[in-house]
Design a protein around this motif. Structure first.
Motif, PDB file in Angstrom:
ATOM      1  N   MET A  35       0.847  -1.178   0.000  1.00 37.46           N
ATOM      2  CA  MET A  35       0.000   0.000   0.000  1.00 37.46           C
ATOM      3  C   MET A  35       0.894   1.244   0.000  1.00 37.46           C
ATOM      4  O   MET A  35       1.913   1.288   0.679  1.00 37.46           O
ATOM      5  N   ASP A  36       0.509   2.252  -0.724  1.00 33.88           N
ATOM      6  CA  ASP A  36       1.192   3.534  -0.783  1.00 33.88           C
ATOM      7  C   ASP A  36       1.277   4.130   0.624  1.00 33.88           C
ATOM      8  O   ASP A  36       0.312   4.062   1.392  1.00 33.88           O
ATOM      9  N   GLU A  37       2.429   4.734   0.972  1.00 36.41           N
ATOM     10  CA  GLU A  37       2.612   5.261   2.333  1.00 36.41           C
ATOM     11  C   GLU A  37       1.628   6.362   2.681  1.00 36.41           C
ATOM     12  O   GLU A  37       1.198   6.474   3.829  1.00 36.41           O
ATOM     13  N   THR A  38       1.246   7.176   1.719  1.00 35.69           N
ATOM     14  CA  THR A  38       0.268   8.226   1.991  1.00 35.69           C
ATOM     15  C   THR A  38      -1.082   7.614   2.352  1.00 35.69           C
ATOM     16  O   THR A  38      -1.731   8.035   3.315  1.00 35.69           O
ATOM     17  N   LEU A  39      -1.485   6.586   1.605  1.00 31.56           N
ATOM     18  CA  LEU A  39      -2.752   5.911   1.910  1.00 31.56           C
ATOM     19  C   LEU A  39      -2.662   5.165   3.230  1.00 31.56           C
ATOM     20  O   LEU A  39      -3.634   5.139   3.997  1.00 31.56           O
ATOM     21  N   LEU A  40      -1.517   4.570   3.517  1.00 30.88           N
ATOM     22  CA  LEU A  40      -1.320   3.867   4.783  1.00 30.88           C
ATOM     23  C   LEU A  40      -1.465   4.837   5.953  1.00 30.88           C
ATOM     24  O   LEU A  40      -2.158   4.550   6.933  1.00 30.88           O
ATOM     25  N   LEU A  41      -0.851   6.013   5.837  1.00 34.30           N
ATOM     26  CA  LEU A  41      -0.960   7.024   6.889  1.00 34.30           C
ATOM     27  C   LEU A  41      -2.407   7.475   7.057  1.00 34.30           C
ATOM     28  O   LEU A  41      -2.902   7.593   8.180  1.00 34.30           O
ATOM     29  N   GLN A  42      -3.105   7.707   5.962  1.00 36.81           N
ATOM     30  CA  GLN A  42      -4.512   8.116   6.039  1.00 36.81           C
ATOM     31  C   GLN A  42      -5.373   7.046   6.712  1.00 36.81           C
ATOM     32  O   GLN A  42      -6.234   7.357   7.536  1.00 36.81           O
ATOM     33  N   LYS A  43      -5.121   5.786   6.384  1.00 36.84           N
ATOM     34  CA  LYS A  43      -5.856   4.677   7.005  1.00 36.84           C
ATOM     35  C   LYS A  43      -5.569   4.643   8.507  1.00 36.84           C
ATOM     36  O   LYS A  43      -6.475   4.508   9.329  1.00 36.84           O
ATOM     37  N   GLY A  44      -4.299   4.796   8.867  1.00 35.74           N
ATOM     38  CA  GLY A  44      -3.920   4.815  10.285  1.00 35.74           C
ATOM     39  C   GLY A  44      -4.547   5.979  11.031  1.00 35.74           C
ATOM     40  O   GLY A  44      -5.004   5.831  12.161  1.00 35.74           O
ATOM     41  N   GLN A  45      -4.584   7.147  10.402  1.00 40.07           N
ATOM     42  CA  GLN A  45      -5.198   8.316  11.036  1.00 40.07           C
ATOM     43  C   GLN A  45      -6.698   8.111  11.231  1.00 40.07           C
ATOM     44  O   GLN A  45      -7.261   8.530  12.239  1.00 40.07           O
ATOM     45  N   ALA A  46      -7.338   7.425  10.288  1.00 40.73           N
ATOM     46  CA  ALA A  46      -8.771   7.128  10.425  1.00 40.73           C
ATOM     47  C   ALA A  46      -9.006   6.194  11.615  1.00 40.73           C
ATOM     48  O   ALA A  46      -9.954   6.382  12.377  1.00 40.73           O
ATOM     49  N   PHE A  47      -8.126   5.191  11.796  1.00 36.79           N
ATOM     50  CA  PHE A  47      -8.248   4.296  12.954  1.00 36.79           C
ATOM     51  C   PHE A  47      -8.044   5.075  14.253  1.00 36.79           C
ATOM     52  O   PHE A  47      -8.761   4.865  15.228  1.00 36.79           O
ATOM     53  N   LEU A  48      -7.070   5.982  14.274  1.00 34.41           N
ATOM     54  CA  LEU A  48      -6.798   6.766  15.474  1.00 34.41           C
ATOM     55  C   LEU A  48      -8.016   7.611  15.858  1.00 34.41           C
ATOM     56  O   LEU A  48      -8.348   7.740  17.039  1.00 34.41           O
ATOM     57  N   ALA A  49      -8.683   8.158  14.859  1.00 37.65           N
ATOM     58  CA  ALA A  49      -9.866   8.990  15.100  1.00 37.65           C
ATOM     59  C   ALA A  49     -11.022   8.195  15.706  1.00 37.65           C
ATOM     60  O   ALA A  49     -11.941   8.773  16.286  1.00 37.65           O
ATOM     61  N   LEU A  50     -10.970   6.866  15.605  1.00 41.07           N
ATOM     62  CA  LEU A  50     -12.015   6.010  16.180  1.00 41.07           C
ATOM     63  C   LEU A  50     -11.729   5.641  17.640  1.00 41.07           C
ATOM     64  O   LEU A  50     -12.548   4.982  18.275  1.00 41.07           O
ATOM     65  N   GLN A  51     -10.591   6.051  18.165  1.00 47.69           N
ATOM     66  CA  GLN A  51     -10.188   5.733  19.533  1.00 47.69           C
ATOM     67  C   GLN A  51     -10.497   6.933  20.438  1.00 47.69           C
ATOM     68  O   GLN A  51      -9.789   7.938  20.401  1.00 47.69           O
ATOM     69  N   PRO A  52     -11.541   6.852  21.255  1.00 43.83           N
ATOM     70  CA  PRO A  52     -11.935   8.004  22.074  1.00 43.83           C
ATOM     71  C   PRO A  52     -10.805   8.561  22.946  1.00 43.83           C
ATOM     72  O   PRO A  52     -10.661   9.779  23.056  1.00 43.83           O
ATOM     73  N   PHE A  53      -9.985   7.709  23.569  1.00 45.27           N
ATOM     74  CA  PHE A  53      -8.923   8.230  24.419  1.00 45.27           C
ATOM     75  C   PHE A  53      -7.884   8.982  23.596  1.00 45.27           C
ATOM     76  O   PHE A  53      -7.396  10.039  24.005  1.00 45.27           O
ATOM     77  N   SER A  54      -7.561   8.457  22.417  1.00 48.38           N
ATOM     78  CA  SER A  54      -6.599   9.137  21.539  1.00 48.38           C
ATOM     79  C   SER A  54      -7.097  10.524  21.160  1.00 48.38           C
ATOM     80  O   SER A  54      -6.331  11.495  21.161  1.00 48.38           O
ATOM     81  N   VAL A  55      -8.386  10.613  20.863  1.00 53.73           N
ATOM     82  CA  VAL A  55      -8.987  11.913  20.528  1.00 53.73           C
ATOM     83  C   VAL A  55      -8.955  12.829  21.747  1.00 53.73           C
ATOM     84  O   VAL A  55      -8.599  14.012  21.644  1.00 53.73           O
ATOM     85  N   LEU A  56      -9.283  12.295  22.918  1.00 56.42           N
ATOM     86  CA  LEU A  56      -9.315  13.080  24.152  1.00 56.42           C
ATOM     87  C   LEU A  56      -7.982  13.767  24.435  1.00 56.42           C
ATOM     88  O   LEU A  56      -7.951  14.937  24.821  1.00 56.42           O
ATOM     89  N   ILE A  57      -6.871  13.053  24.233  1.00 58.43           N
ATOM     90  CA  ILE A  57      -5.564  13.642  24.552  1.00 58.43           C
ATOM     91  C   ILE A  57      -4.899  14.301  23.348  1.00 58.43           C
ATOM     92  O   ILE A  57      -3.800  14.843  23.463  1.00 58.43           O
ATOM     93  N   GLY A  58      -5.554  14.269  22.190  1.00 57.33           N
ATOM     94  CA  GLY A  58      -5.029  14.955  21.011  1.00 57.33           C
ATOM     95  C   GLY A  58      -3.900  14.226  20.303  1.00 57.33           C
ATOM     96  O   GLY A  58      -3.068  14.852  19.640  1.00 57.33           O
ATOM     97  N   ALA A  59      -3.851  12.901  20.412  1.00 56.88           N
ATOM     98  CA  ALA A  59      -2.798  12.127  19.751  1.00 56.88           C
ATOM     99  C   ALA A  59      -2.846  12.332  18.239  1.00 56.88           C
ATOM    100  O   ALA A  59      -3.919  12.484  17.652  1.00 56.88           O
ATOM    101  N   GLU A  60      -1.662  12.341  17.620  1.00 56.94           N
ATOM    102  CA  GLU A  60      -1.535  12.576  16.174  1.00 56.94           C
ATOM    103  C   GLU A  60      -0.607  11.524  15.591  1.00 56.94           C
ATOM    104  O   GLU A  60       0.483  11.298  16.103  1.00 56.94           O
ATOM    105  N   LEU A  61      -1.045  10.900  14.505  1.00 62.04           N
ATOM    106  CA  LEU A  61      -0.197   9.956  13.788  1.00 62.04           C
ATOM    107  C   LEU A  61       0.568  10.746  12.733  1.00 62.04           C
ATOM    108  O   LEU A  61      -0.028  11.300  11.813  1.00 62.04           O
ATOM    109  N   HIS A  62       1.896  10.843  12.904  1.00 64.73           N
ATOM    110  CA  HIS A  62       2.703  11.669  12.011  1.00 64.73           C
ATOM    111  C   HIS A  62       3.346  10.895  10.877  1.00 64.73           C
ATOM    112  O   HIS A  62       3.599  11.467   9.818  1.00 64.73           O
TER     113      HIS A  62
END
Length: 143
Positions: A1-28
């Motif tokens: 998978m293209d790295e840009t698409l992989l990052l976007q997929k990972g960021q979408a998963f992170l957005a589904l994690q309430p605690f990650s959203v609560l503390i403002g975690a960012e997948l860089h």
């Protein structure tokens, strides 16, 4: 998978994690077997002495380990175990957790992670972690 698409997929998963959203975690960054997760340091994640709470440092390590292992094992994974060593108090602007899969087989990946704290533009190592990430039985790749 293209790295840009992989990052976007990972960021979408992170957005589904309430605690990650609560503390403002960012997948860089996310690539096959590698991850960089960052957490901005705010007063809400500090303990009574003004350090980032150890649970938040552990969260950053655990999540980065799971992302690194997840990309190596095709996503449907959980942490089976992990250990962390705290090296210094995390005081600064943000946590940076960088993880990599050291070895990936068919059902598990052993990963390691360094957690840094950013202080005045410089990274200081504050914790190291290692964990085993396992494929969820009967699960296909998440989409």
């Amino acid at each position: 998978m293209d790295e840009t698409l992989l990052l976007q997929k990972g960021q979408a998963f992170l957005a589904l994690q309430p605690f990650s959203v609560l503390i403002g975690a960012e997948l860089h960054a996310l690539s096959l077997g590698r991850c960089e997760l960052q957490v901005p340091i705010t007063p809400n994640i500090l303990q009574q002495n003004g350090f980032v709470h150890g649970g938040v440092v552990s969260y950053a390590a655990d999540n980065a380990l799971t992302y690194a292992g997840g990309t190596a094992l095709d996503w449907a994974v959980v942490t089976s175990e992990f250990k962390i060593n705290y090296l210094r108090p995390a005081v600064g602007e943000r946590l940076i957790a960088r993880a990599e899969a050291v070895h990936a087989g068919k059902s598990q990946a052993v990963c390691r992670c360094d957690v840094f704290v950013l202080v005045d533009g410089q990274e200081k190592l504050c914790a190291v972690a290692q964990g085993t990430i396992v494929r969820l039985p009967g699960k296909s790749s998440a989409t």
